[in-house]
Scaffold this motif. Structure first.
Motif, PDB file in Angstrom:
ATOM      1  N   GLU A   4       0.826  -1.205   0.000  1.00 47.33           N
ATOM      2  CA  GLU A   4       0.000   0.000   0.000  1.00 47.33           C
ATOM      3  C   GLU A   4       0.860   1.254   0.000  1.00 47.33           C
ATOM      4  O   GLU A   4       0.575   2.224  -0.715  1.00 47.33           O
ATOM      5  N   GLY A   5       1.940   1.255   0.778  1.00 47.50           N
ATOM      6  CA  GLY A   5       2.844   2.403   0.792  1.00 47.50           C
ATOM      7  C   GLY A   5       3.518   2.597  -0.547  1.00 47.50           C
ATOM      8  O   GLY A   5       3.672   3.730  -1.020  1.00 47.50           O
ATOM      9  N   GLY A   6       3.918   1.483  -1.175  1.00 49.34           N
ATOM     10  CA  GLY A   6       4.523   1.583  -2.493  1.00 49.34           C
ATOM     11  C   GLY A   6       3.567   2.158  -3.518  1.00 49.34           C
ATOM     12  O   GLY A   6       3.952   2.985  -4.349  1.00 49.34           O
ATOM     13  N   MET A   7       2.329   1.745  -3.459  1.00 54.09           N
ATOM     14  CA  MET A   7       1.340   2.268  -4.397  1.00 54.09           C
ATOM     15  C   MET A   7       1.091   3.758  -4.185  1.00 54.09           C
ATOM     16  O   MET A   7       0.914   4.516  -5.144  1.00 54.09           O
ATOM     17  N   ARG A   8       1.118   4.204  -2.929  1.00 52.31           N
ATOM     18  CA  ARG A   8       0.967   5.641  -2.671  1.00 52.31           C
ATOM     19  C   ARG A   8       2.132   6.424  -3.245  1.00 52.31           C
ATOM     20  O   ARG A   8       1.943   7.477  -3.876  1.00 52.31           O
ATOM     21  N   GLY A   9       3.360   5.906  -3.048  1.00 51.79           N
ATOM     22  CA  GLY A   9       4.518   6.583  -3.604  1.00 51.79           C
ATOM     23  C   GLY A   9       4.490   6.621  -5.112  1.00 51.79           C
ATOM     24  O   GLY A   9       4.805   7.641  -5.738  1.00 51.79           O
ATOM     25  N   LEU A  10       4.094   5.516  -5.721  1.00 51.86           N
ATOM     26  CA  LEU A  10       4.026   5.448  -7.178  1.00 51.86           C
ATOM     27  C   LEU A  10       2.972   6.402  -7.719  1.00 51.86           C
ATOM     28  O   LEU A  10       3.201   7.107  -8.715  1.00 51.86           O
ATOM     29  N   ARG A  11       1.814   6.444  -7.059  1.00 48.87           N
ATOM     30  CA  ARG A  11       0.758   7.353  -7.501  1.00 48.87           C
ATOM     31  C   ARG A  11       1.228   8.803  -7.443  1.00 48.87           C
ATOM     32  O   ARG A  11       0.942   9.601  -8.347  1.00 48.87           O
ATOM     33  N   ALA A  12       1.982   9.133  -6.396  1.00 45.43           N
ATOM     34  CA  ALA A  12       2.469  10.505  -6.249  1.00 45.43           C
ATOM     35  C   ALA A  12       3.391  10.886  -7.395  1.00 45.43           C
ATOM     36  O   ALA A  12       3.240  11.962  -8.002  1.00 45.43           O
ATOM     37  N   VAL A  13       4.350  10.016  -7.731  1.00 47.78           N
ATOM     38  CA  VAL A  13       5.296  10.397  -8.785  1.00 47.78           C
ATOM     39  C   VAL A  13       4.615  10.402 -10.153  1.00 47.78           C
ATOM     40  O   VAL A  13       4.956  11.220 -11.021  1.00 47.78           O
ATOM     41  N   LEU A  14       3.658   9.515 -10.371  1.00 52.29           N
ATOM     42  CA  LEU A  14       2.922   9.532 -11.638  1.00 52.29           C
ATOM     43  C   LEU A  14       2.091  10.801 -11.782  1.00 52.29           C
ATOM     44  O   LEU A  14       1.884  11.304 -12.894  1.00 52.29           O
ATOM     45  N   THR A  26      13.816  10.230  -5.822  1.00 50.40           N
ATOM     46  CA  THR A  26      14.454  10.775  -7.015  1.00 50.40           C
ATOM     47  C   THR A  26      13.761  10.200  -8.245  1.00 50.40           C
ATOM     48  O   THR A  26      13.636   8.982  -8.390  1.00 50.40           O
ATOM     49  N   VAL A  27      13.317  11.084  -9.101  1.00 53.26           N
ATOM     50  CA  VAL A  27      12.517  10.694 -10.271  1.00 53.26           C
ATOM     51  C   VAL A  27      13.115  11.348 -11.502  1.00 53.26           C
ATOM     52  O   VAL A  27      13.487  12.527 -11.480  1.00 53.26           O
ATOM     53  N   ARG A  28      13.215  10.591 -12.571  1.00 55.76           N
ATOM     54  CA  ARG A  28      13.626  11.151 -13.861  1.00 55.76           C
ATOM     55  C   ARG A  28      12.475  10.997 -14.841  1.00 55.76           C
ATOM     56  O   ARG A  28      11.915   9.903 -14.988  1.00 55.76           O
ATOM     57  N   ARG A  29      12.130  12.083 -15.478  1.00 56.68           N
ATOM     58  CA  ARG A  29      11.036  12.063 -16.441  1.00 56.68           C
ATOM     59  C   ARG A  29      11.635  11.973 -17.843  1.00 56.68           C
ATOM     60  O   ARG A  29      12.493  12.766 -18.215  1.00 56.68           O
ATOM     61  N   VAL A  30      11.181  10.991 -18.580  1.00 49.31           N
ATOM     62  CA  VAL A  30      11.774  10.615 -19.862  1.00 49.31           C
ATOM     63  C   VAL A  30      10.747  10.836 -20.966  1.00 49.31           C
ATOM     64  O   VAL A  30       9.596  10.401 -20.852  1.00 49.31           O
ATOM     65  N   SER A  31      11.176  11.489 -22.028  1.00 52.22           N
ATOM     66  CA  SER A  31      10.257  11.748 -23.139  1.00 52.22           C
ATOM     67  C   SER A  31      10.602  10.953 -24.392  1.00 52.22           C
ATOM     68  O   SER A  31       9.946  11.102 -25.416  1.00 52.22           O
ATOM     69  N   ARG A 199       3.787   9.702 -21.620  1.00 55.59           N
ATOM     70  CA  ARG A 199       2.821   9.121 -22.549  1.00 55.59           C
ATOM     71  C   ARG A 199       1.465   9.768 -22.254  1.00 55.59           C
ATOM     72  O   ARG A 199       1.314  10.503 -21.290  1.00 55.59           O
ATOM     73  N   ALA A 200       0.452   9.456 -23.072  1.00 56.15           N
ATOM     74  CA  ALA A 200      -0.895   9.937 -22.753  1.00 56.15           C
ATOM     75  C   ALA A 200      -1.281   9.508 -21.341  1.00 56.15           C
ATOM     76  O   ALA A 200      -1.879  10.263 -20.579  1.00 56.15           O
ATOM     77  N   ARG A 201      -0.915   8.271 -21.014  1.00 49.59           N
ATOM     78  CA  ARG A 201      -0.980   7.798 -19.628  1.00 49.59           C
ATOM     79  C   ARG A 201       0.452   7.513 -19.208  1.00 49.59           C
ATOM     80  O   ARG A 201       1.078   6.569 -19.726  1.00 49.59           O
ATOM     81  N   PRO A 202       1.043   8.321 -18.307  1.00 56.16           N
ATOM     82  CA  PRO A 202       2.451   8.140 -17.941  1.00 56.16           C
ATOM     83  C   PRO A 202       2.743   6.713 -17.479  1.00 56.16           C
ATOM     84  O   PRO A 202       1.901   6.065 -16.840  1.00 56.16           O
ATOM     85  N   MET A 203       3.926   6.259 -17.815  1.00 61.32           N
ATOM     86  CA  MET A 203       4.350   4.899 -17.475  1.00 61.32           C
ATOM     87  C   MET A 203       5.559   4.984 -16.552  1.00 61.32           C
ATOM     88  O   MET A 203       6.482   5.766 -16.790  1.00 61.32           O
ATOM     89  N   ALA A 204       5.558   4.185 -15.493  1.00 57.69           N
ATOM     90  CA  ALA A 204       6.655   4.173 -14.542  1.00 57.69           C
ATOM     91  C   ALA A 204       7.537   2.963 -14.777  1.00 57.69           C
ATOM     92  O   ALA A 204       7.041   1.849 -15.027  1.00 57.69           O
ATOM     93  N   ILE A 205       8.840   3.175 -14.688  1.00 56.98           N
ATOM     94  CA  ILE A 205       9.804   2.088 -14.715  1.00 56.98           C
ATOM     95  C   ILE A 205      10.535   2.131 -13.380  1.00 56.98           C
ATOM     96  O   ILE A 205      11.166   3.138 -13.031  1.00 56.98           O
ATOM     97  N   LEU A 206      10.430   1.052 -12.617  1.00 58.35           N
ATOM     98  CA  LEU A 206      11.124   0.953 -11.338  1.00 58.35           C
ATOM     99  C   LEU A 206      11.496  -0.500 -11.098  1.00 58.35           C
ATOM    100  O   LEU A 206      10.959  -1.409 -11.741  1.00 58.35           O
ATOM    101  N   HIS A 207      12.418  -0.707 -10.174  1.00 61.41           N
ATOM    102  CA  HIS A 207      12.937  -2.059  -9.982  1.00 61.41           C
ATOM    103  C   HIS A 207      11.909  -2.974  -9.316  1.00 61.41           C
ATOM    104  O   HIS A 207      11.853  -4.163  -9.609  1.00 61.41           O
ATOM    105  N   GLY A 208      11.146  -2.418  -8.397  1.00 58.24           N
ATOM    106  CA  GLY A 208      10.079  -3.197  -7.768  1.00 58.24           C
ATOM    107  C   GLY A 208      10.310  -3.529  -6.315  1.00 58.24           C
ATOM    108  O   GLY A 208       9.394  -4.005  -5.634  1.00 58.24           O
ATOM    109  N   HIS A 209      11.516  -3.278  -5.784  1.00 60.37           N
ATOM    110  CA  HIS A 209      11.776  -3.594  -4.384  1.00 60.37           C
ATOM    111  C   HIS A 209      11.000  -2.690  -3.428  1.00 60.37           C
ATOM    112  O   HIS A 209      10.913  -2.967  -2.241  1.00 60.37           O
TER     113      HIS A 209
END
Length: 211
Positions: A4-14, A26-31, A199-209
């Motif tokens: 649940e905490g991970g999903m909150r963090g992911l939602r915030a950066v998205l 730390t987040v990098r936005r890629v186009s 993207r039209a719907r932003p996509m996150a790339i993360l390791h998953g830990h």
């Protein structure tokens, strides 16, 4: 709670918000339109007994990166590229002997150190903190051994070239996140926590830990 905490963090950066949550700071936005993602090479020092897979494949991987770079792709290395956690067993045993023997107030032979884990003096938190403090310099030494290995130089040269052309994104995993704190002089090698692809719907790339 972790999920649940991970999903909150992911939602915030998205959503484009800043986060102070571990694993999302730390987040990098890629186009870039064309991305190729690799992960989990677990590069170890050449002397490590488990380094054989990387040594057998590093030249081929370097050629693959060169190919993608020359054809305009952005390379994403998605965590656990260098392995700063898996130390040679002899190094780990010596570290446990040093730390747990110190907590117990007596000398301990390396091979006997593991038997002290449950009975070490001090609280579990004190033991954890002492082990963390001992691990950090050893992980830094492991990074330096990996980075300076002659057989790895062609690989790191290609990463430098990709970094110069803004075609390299590195994302931290649970075995190489210490590179963020070590802050090597080569900024392109320092991983971010999350890459967000426009993207039209932003996509996150993360390791998953984080989950």
């Amino acid at each position: 709670q972790t999920v649940e905490g991970g999903m909150r963090g992911l939602r915030a950066v998205l959503d484009g918000a800043a986060s102070e949550q571990a694993g999302f700071r730390t987040v990098r936005r890629v186009s870039a339109d064309r991305l190729v993602v690799f992960s989990d090479h677990h590069i170890l020092p050449d002397a490590n007994r488990q380094s054989g897979v990387w040594r057998a494949n590093r030249d081929g991987y370097t050629r693959i990166l060169t190919h993608y770079g020359e054809h305009g792709w952005t390379v994403v290395e998605d965590g656990d590229i260098e392995d700063l956690v898996i130390l040679e067993p002899s190094i780990t045993e010596a570290m446990y002997a040093e730390v747990l023997g110190g907590l117990a107030g007596r000398g301990v032979r390396p091979r006997a150190a593991r038997g002290l884990r449950r009975g070490a003096a001090g609280s579990p938190l004190e033991t954890f903190q002492a082990l963390e403090a001992a691990r950090l310099p050893r992980r830094r030494s492991q990074w330096e051994a990996i980075r300076s290995a002659p057989g790895n130089q062609a690989y790191y040269d290609v990463l430098r070239q990709l970094g110069q052309s803004d075609q390299l994104v590195r994302v931290a995993g649970n075995h190489d996140y210490n590179l963020q704190a070590f802050a090597p002089d080569e900024a392109h090698l320092v991983p971010v926590d999350v890459a967000v692809v426009a993207r039209a719907r932003p996509m996150a790339i993360l390791h998953g830990h984080q989950f």
